[in-house]
Design an enzyme around this catalytic site. Structure first.
Site, PDB file in Angstrom:
ATOM      1  N   MET A   1       0.770  -1.103  -0.271  1.00 16.83           N
ATOM      2  CA  MET A   1      -0.043   0.014   0.004  1.00 16.83           C
ATOM      3  C   MET A   1       0.934   1.451   0.264  1.00 16.83           C
ATOM      4  O   MET A   1       0.691   2.220  -0.616  1.00 16.83           O
ATOM      5  CB  MET A   1      -0.899   0.109   1.242  1.00 16.83           C
ATOM      6  CG  MET A   1      -2.174  -1.118   0.992  1.00 16.83           C
ATOM      7  SD  MET A   1      -3.622  -0.604   2.303  1.00 16.83           S
ATOM      8  CE  MET A   1      -2.437  -1.166   3.780  1.00 16.83           C
ATOM      9  N   HIS A   2       2.010   1.169   0.896  1.00 14.75           N
ATOM     10  CA  HIS A   2       2.911   2.264   0.588  1.00 14.75           C
ATOM     11  C   HIS A   2       3.343   2.588  -0.724  1.00 14.75           C
ATOM     12  O   HIS A   2       3.574   3.819  -1.333  1.00 14.75           O
ATOM     13  CB  HIS A   2       4.151   2.129   1.677  1.00 14.75           C
ATOM     14  CG  HIS A   2       3.811   2.454   2.980  1.00 14.75           C
ATOM     15  ND1 HIS A   2       4.701   2.202   4.052  1.00 14.75           N
ATOM     16  CD2 HIS A   2       2.609   2.778   3.645  1.00 14.75           C
ATOM     17  CE1 HIS A   2       4.322   2.701   5.291  1.00 14.75           C
ATOM     18  NE2 HIS A   2       2.842   2.991   5.177  1.00 14.75           N
ATOM     19  N   GLY A   3       3.427   1.513  -1.516  1.00 19.07           N
ATOM     20  CA  GLY A   3       4.037   1.803  -3.026  1.00 19.07           C
ATOM     21  C   GLY A   3       3.088   2.708  -3.715  1.00 19.07           C
ATOM     22  O   GLY A   3       3.533   3.338  -4.646  1.00 19.07           O
TER      23      GLY A   3
ATOM     24  N   PHE B   1       2.831   6.403  -0.681  1.00 19.58           N
ATOM     25  CA  PHE B   1       3.826   7.086  -0.083  1.00 19.58           C
ATOM     26  C   PHE B   1       4.272   7.997  -1.050  1.00 19.58           C
ATOM     27  O   PHE B   1       5.001   9.011  -0.777  1.00 19.58           O
ATOM     28  CB  PHE B   1       4.600   6.393   0.647  1.00 19.58           C
ATOM     29  CG  PHE B   1       5.091   6.680   2.184  1.00 19.58           C
ATOM     30  CD1 PHE B   1       5.829   7.845   2.235  1.00 19.58           C
ATOM     31  CD2 PHE B   1       4.949   6.005   3.157  1.00 19.58           C
ATOM     32  CE1 PHE B   1       6.273   8.292   3.407  1.00 19.58           C
ATOM     33  CE2 PHE B   1       5.172   6.473   4.328  1.00 19.58           C
ATOM     34  CZ  PHE B   1       5.863   7.475   4.510  1.00 19.58           C
TER      35      PHE B   1
END
Length: 249
Positions: free
Chosen positions: A229-231, A234
Site C-alpha cells: 500500500m505504501h508503494g 507514499f
C-alpha cells in the site's frame, strides 16, 4: 553526562523496565531510540531471570512515531518502514510485556505500544494513528493490531480520520484497557508486573507463546500488504508537501 535514549534496568527481581527517554527527539524513532530498543529486547530475551517487561516513556511522551527524516526517506524510496523491525519487538519478546503509556502515543509510537500483552493509557495523553494526516496509508502493523486490540469500528475511525483522541475519550469509547491519571500509570503497571512475576517463568513463556501464536504467524503477511500500500500512496507529491508542512503540528 549525556542521557542514553533507552534505559534498561531490573527494578525488582524478575521485573525489567525499559524507559524511552530521547528528549532531544521527543521519543520519535530516532536512530538512537531504535537501536536502544532493539538492544534492550535482545538483552531481555537472552536473560533467563526476567519474567516481565514494563516499557514506558518520559514526562508526557510515550513514543512519537517516525522522524520527519525517516518519513522523507520512505517517500524517496530509500527505505521501507520494515527495514528496521520495531513493530513486533513486544510481540516477539519471550516474556509478557506491559506498555505503560503514560504519555502521548503518536502514529507508529501508539502502534508499537499496542503490540504489548498489556496496555495502560493515561487520561491526559493523546493517542493517534495519524498516518493518513500525511496522506499515506498506515504501517507498523497498524492495520492488524488496531482491530485486534480495539475492534473494527474504532479502528476504522482512528485510521481513516487520523484524529487525535485523549485517553479519557478512548475510555468513553469502551476500549478494553485501564485508563488512569498519568501519575498513576507506572504504579499500576508495576503492580500488574508483580502479579505476573509471582508465576513460574516457563509457564509465562509457554502461555504467551500460545496466546500470540496467531498474531506472530499472520503479522508478516500484513506487513507485506502495508508495504505494498505504501508503494501506491507514499510517493504522491501531496505526501511530501504534508510531511514538510504538517510534521509535528
Amino acid at each position: 553526562m549525556t542521557q542514553v535514549p533507552v534505559d534498561l534496568r531490573e527494578i525488582e527481581p524478575g521485573i525489567v523496565q525499559i524507559t524511552m527517554q530521547d528528549k532531544e527527539h521527543k521519543n520519535t524513532f530516532s536512530d538512537g531510540l531504535m537501536e536502544g530498543l532493539i538492544r534492550a529486547f535482545a538483552a531481555i530475551n537472552a536473560n533467563d531471570r526476567y519474567k516481565v517487561v514494563i516499557i514506558t516513556g518520559y514526562d508526557s511522551y510515550f513514543a512519537s512515531g517516525g522522524t520527519q527524516e525517516a518519513l522523507l526517506a520512505i517517500y524517496e524510496s530509500k527505505v521501507n518502514f520494515n527495514d528496521t523491525n520495531l513493530y513486533s519487538l513486544a510481540l516477539d519478546c519471550r516474556i509478557p510485556v506491559i506498555s505503560a503509556m503514560q504519555g502521548h502515543g503518536i502514529g507508529g509510537g501508539f502502534v508499537f505500544g499496542l503490540f504489548a500483552d498489556f496496555v495502560v493509557l493515561s487520561k491526559e495523553s493523546i493517542y493517534t494513528t495519524n498516518f493518513m494526516k500525511y496522506g499515506f496509508t498506515p504501517g507498523m502493523g497498524a492495520t492488524y493490531v488496531l482491530p485486534w486490540k480495539l475492534g473494527i469500528a474504532l479502528t476504522q475511525e482512528l485510521l481513516l480520520t487520523a484524529n487525535n483522541f485523549r485517553g479519557v475519550e478512548l475510555e468513553k469509547r469502551g476500549i478494553p484497557f485501564p485508563v488512569l491519571p498519568r501519575a498513576e500509570v507506572l504504579d499500576y503497571a508495576l503492580q500488574l508486573a508483580r502479579q505476573l512475576a509471582e508465576k513460574p517463568r516457563v509457564s509465562l513463556i509457554t502461555l504467551k507463546d500460545h496466546l500470540v501464536s496467531g498474531a506472530r504467524e499472520q503479522l508478516p503477511g500484513i506487513i507485506e500488504k502495508e508495504v505494498a500500500m505504501h508503494g501506491k500512496t507514499f510517493h504522491l507529491a501531496e505526501v511530501k508537501d504534508r510531511i514538510m508542512g504538517l510534521f509535528g503540528k
